[in-house]
Design an enzyme around this catalytic site. Structure first.
Site, short mmCIF file in Angstrom:
data_model
loop_
_atom_site.label_atom_id
_atom_site.label_comp_id
_atom_site.label_asym_id
_atom_site.label_seq_id
_atom_site.Cartn_x
_atom_site.Cartn_y
_atom_site.Cartn_z
N HIS A 183 0.80 -1.24 0.00
CA HIS A 183 0.00 0.00 0.00
C HIS A 183 0.83 1.28 0.00
O HIS A 183 0.28 2.35 -0.26
CB HIS A 183 -0.92 0.05 1.23
CG HIS A 183 -1.94 -1.03 1.28
ND1 HIS A 183 -2.82 -1.28 0.25
CD2 HIS A 183 -2.24 -1.94 2.26
CE1 HIS A 183 -3.61 -2.30 0.59
NE2 HIS A 183 -3.28 -2.72 1.80
C1 TV7 Z 1 -0.74 -5.35 3.66
N1 TV7 Z 1 -8.28 -2.59 8.67
C2 TV7 Z 1 -2.53 -4.10 4.94
C3 TV7 Z 1 -3.99 -3.94 5.30
C4 TV7 Z 1 -4.28 -2.59 5.89
C5 TV7 Z 1 -5.71 -2.40 6.33
C6 TV7 Z 1 -7.61 -1.47 8.52
C7 TV7 Z 1 -7.54 -1.93 10.65
C8 TV7 Z 1 -7.20 -1.85 12.06
C9 TV7 Z 1 -6.20 -0.97 12.45
C10 TV7 Z 1 -5.84 -0.89 13.81
C11 TV7 Z 1 -6.53 -1.69 14.75
C12 TV7 Z 1 -7.84 -2.62 13.03
C13 TV7 Z 1 -9.40 -4.29 13.63
C14 TV7 Z 1 -8.23 -2.91 9.97
C15 TV7 Z 1 -10.27 3.29 7.38
C16 TV7 Z 1 -9.73 3.06 8.71
C17 TV7 Z 1 -10.39 2.08 9.65
C18 TV7 Z 1 -7.91 2.46 12.46
C19 TV7 Z 1 -8.49 1.72 13.68
N2 TV7 Z 1 -7.52 -2.53 14.33
C20 TV7 Z 1 -2.23 -5.27 4.03
C21 TV7 Z 1 -5.97 -1.00 6.75
C22 TV7 Z 1 -7.39 -0.79 7.22
C23 TV7 Z 1 -4.82 -0.04 14.24
N3 TV7 Z 1 -7.65 0.61 7.38
O1 TV7 Z 1 -2.91 -5.18 2.80
C24 TV7 Z 1 -4.48 0.02 15.57
O2 TV7 Z 1 -8.83 -3.46 12.66
O3 TV7 Z 1 -9.84 0.40 7.06
C25 TV7 Z 1 -8.88 1.11 7.31
C26 TV7 Z 1 -8.99 2.60 7.59
C27 TV7 Z 1 -9.26 4.24 9.48
C28 TV7 Z 1 -8.29 3.83 10.57
N4 TV7 Z 1 -8.93 2.86 11.48
C29 TV7 Z 1 -9.42 1.66 10.75
O4 TV7 Z 1 -2.64 -6.48 4.61
C30 TV7 Z 1 0.18 -5.44 4.79
N5 TV7 Z 1 -7.16 -1.03 9.72
C31 TV7 Z 1 -6.18 -1.61 16.09
C32 TV7 Z 1 -5.15 -0.78 16.51
ZN ZN Z 2 -3.93 -7.31 3.37
#
Ligand code: TV7
Ligand code: ZN
Length: 417
Positions: A183
């Site tokens: 990403h």
């Molecule tokens: C390659 N999903 C990376 C995949 C990246 C996914 C996301 C989380 C997550 C982050 C945490 C957390 C989480 C239970 C899950 C829109 C948001 C929603 C942060 C809470 N628990 C790969 C990225 C994805 C961080 N992000 O492809 C700290 O899930 O959906 C989103 C973005 C905003 C930010 N919030 C989530 O596999 C390596 N994040 C707990 C603690």
């Molecule tokens: Zn992934």
């Protein structure tokens, strides 16, 4: 059709830095670099390679910084490295501790300002450094954790070394489970990824290969790699991912590239719950058609393990066998392959998958009972090399998959020859 038999033994080089498991994004963050150490420990205890200890190298493992390999790096050494790979004392593959990537390596893709920020940011200064409009370390997904830059150096250093080793001809298949962070953008961290090791590795492969194929089976869309090569025909990207109210939101089947790159980005958007049979019914014909029409010189395979059944973030329903079949299938074309990690959030299953997939590339069968290893208690109660599917519904109906497949195959047939 595969040009080499899958039983044809291939020289495999595996890259591992024993520090990688020590980095922590922060308590409760789903991305756990420790799972790479768990995988390594299983790989060693299955006898696929020797270990590298924390202080230096044990017998049989080689650092690219050691004098003999240095000589190799300076010229004459293709033969030297080949001897190392074949002289690995009965092990299936040789392990290398890669050189860490530095700022100069990373700015082959990323902007100077962004890498300088990654180099100096600390958990304490993060708010101050990124507050003034520098929109690059955002929110909880990509925290400024302790040792962030070193972690990025290890991940990117391994993928660059894996690409260099393929280019040298010293190995047919190279592996870096610390890589696959698909990403990261030129000037921005995204989705747990800060430095795009994959783009850096592909740029290295492009030094000798006119065309490189990138295949991504992580449950999330490989947007950073796609974006980097969206306007060129020298890299074809193919991402198989969950699509529809799911991060990062890109990867529609109609996104096919632009300008010279039109037709050279391939997106296979899938619904949740996909199982082995459905996945292969679309993966295999598309990969076959890509190889036939594009004729790549090398393949980069991102094996994100969050597409496995039971992943904490994923939502797909692939078994260990089904996930690994993607690697087996790609290997059978007989082209140079660089295999990388990526996502994967149920750590015991990530370690199982990457161990098994390492063995697949080595052409070795593994006992289904896990060998004794440092993290034995994680694998109970069955202690087996298995990830089974669960009973969630598959929302990918045959008509849906067929329409996606037809659209992709149609675009491939219309590529200029
Ligand atoms: C390659 N999903 C990376 C995949 C990246 C996914 C996301 C989380 C997550 C982050 C945490 C957390 C989480 C239970 C899950 C829109 C948001 C929603 C942060 C809470 N628990 C790969 C990225 C994805 C961080 N992000 O492809 C700290 O899930 O959906 C989103 C973005 C905003 C930010 N919030 C989530 O596999 C390596 N994040 C707990 C603690
Ligand atoms: Zn992934």
């Amino acid at each position: 059709t595969p040009t080499a038999s899958s039983s044809n033994p291939r020289r495999v080089a595996y890259f591992y830095d024993p520090d990688v498991g020590n980095y922590v994004y922060y308590l409760g963050h789903p991305m756990k670099p420790h799972r790479i150490r768990m995988a390594h420990n299983l790989i060693v205890n299955y006898g696929l390679c020797d270990d590298i200890d924390e202080t230096g190298e044990s017998e049989g493992s080689r650092s690219v910084n050691d004098p003999i390999v240095q000589e190799y790096a300076e010229g004459d050494g293709e033969r030297a490295k080949t001897e190392r790979l074949t002289g690995s004392r009965g092990k299936s593959m040789q392990v290398f501790r890669p050189r860490r990537a530095d700022r100069g390596d990373m700015t082959k893709f990323h902007s100077d300002e962004y890498i300088e920020l990654l180099e100096k940011v600390t958990p304490e200064t993060a708010e101050y450094l990124t507050g003034g409009g520098v929109r690059c370390l955002i929110g909880e997904d990509c925290p400024a954790f302790e040792g962030l830059f070193e972690f990025c150096s290890i991940s990117a250093g391994g993928t660059i070394a894996a690409a260099e080793t393929l280019n040298s001809g010293a190995a047919d298949i190279t592996i870096n489970w610390a890589g696959g962070l698909h990403h990261a953008k030129k000037t921005e961290a995204s989705g747990f990824c800060y430095v795009n090791d994959i783009v850096l590795g592909i740029l290295e492969l492009l030094r000798i290969h006119p065309r490189v194929l990138y295949i991504d089976v992580d449950v999330h869309h490989g947007d950073g790699v796609e974006e980097a090569f969206y306007t060129t025909d020298r890299v074809m990207t193919a991402s198989f991912h969950r699509f529809g109210e799911f991060f990062p939101g890109t990867g529609d089947v109609r996104d096919i590239g632009m300008k010279r790159g039109k037709g050279y980005s391939i997106n296979v958007p899938l619904r949740d719950g996909i199982r082995d049979d459905s996945f292969h019914s679309i993966f295999k014909p598309i990969i076959n058609s890509i190889i036939e029409h594009y004729q790549p010189g090398a393949i980069v395979l991102q094996m994100g393990a969050d597409s496995l059944a039971g992943d904490k973030l994923g939502g797909f329903n692939l078994t260990l066998q089904g996930h690994a079949e993607c690697a087996r299938f790609v290997k059978a074309f007989g082209l140079p392959v660089m295999m990388l990690g990526g996502g994967g959030y149920t750590t015991k299953n990530v370690a199982r998958a990457w161990t098994y997939e390492t063995a697949v590339m080595c052409g070795k069968e593994l006992d289904e009972n896990l060998p004794y290893n440092q993290y034995m208690e994680y694998y109970g109660p069955r202690y087996k090399l298995e990830v089974l599917s669960n009973n969630t519904d598959d929302h990918n109906h045959p008509e849906y998959l067929d329409a996606i497949k037809r659209s992709v195959l149609h675009n491939l047939k219309n590529l200029p020859h």
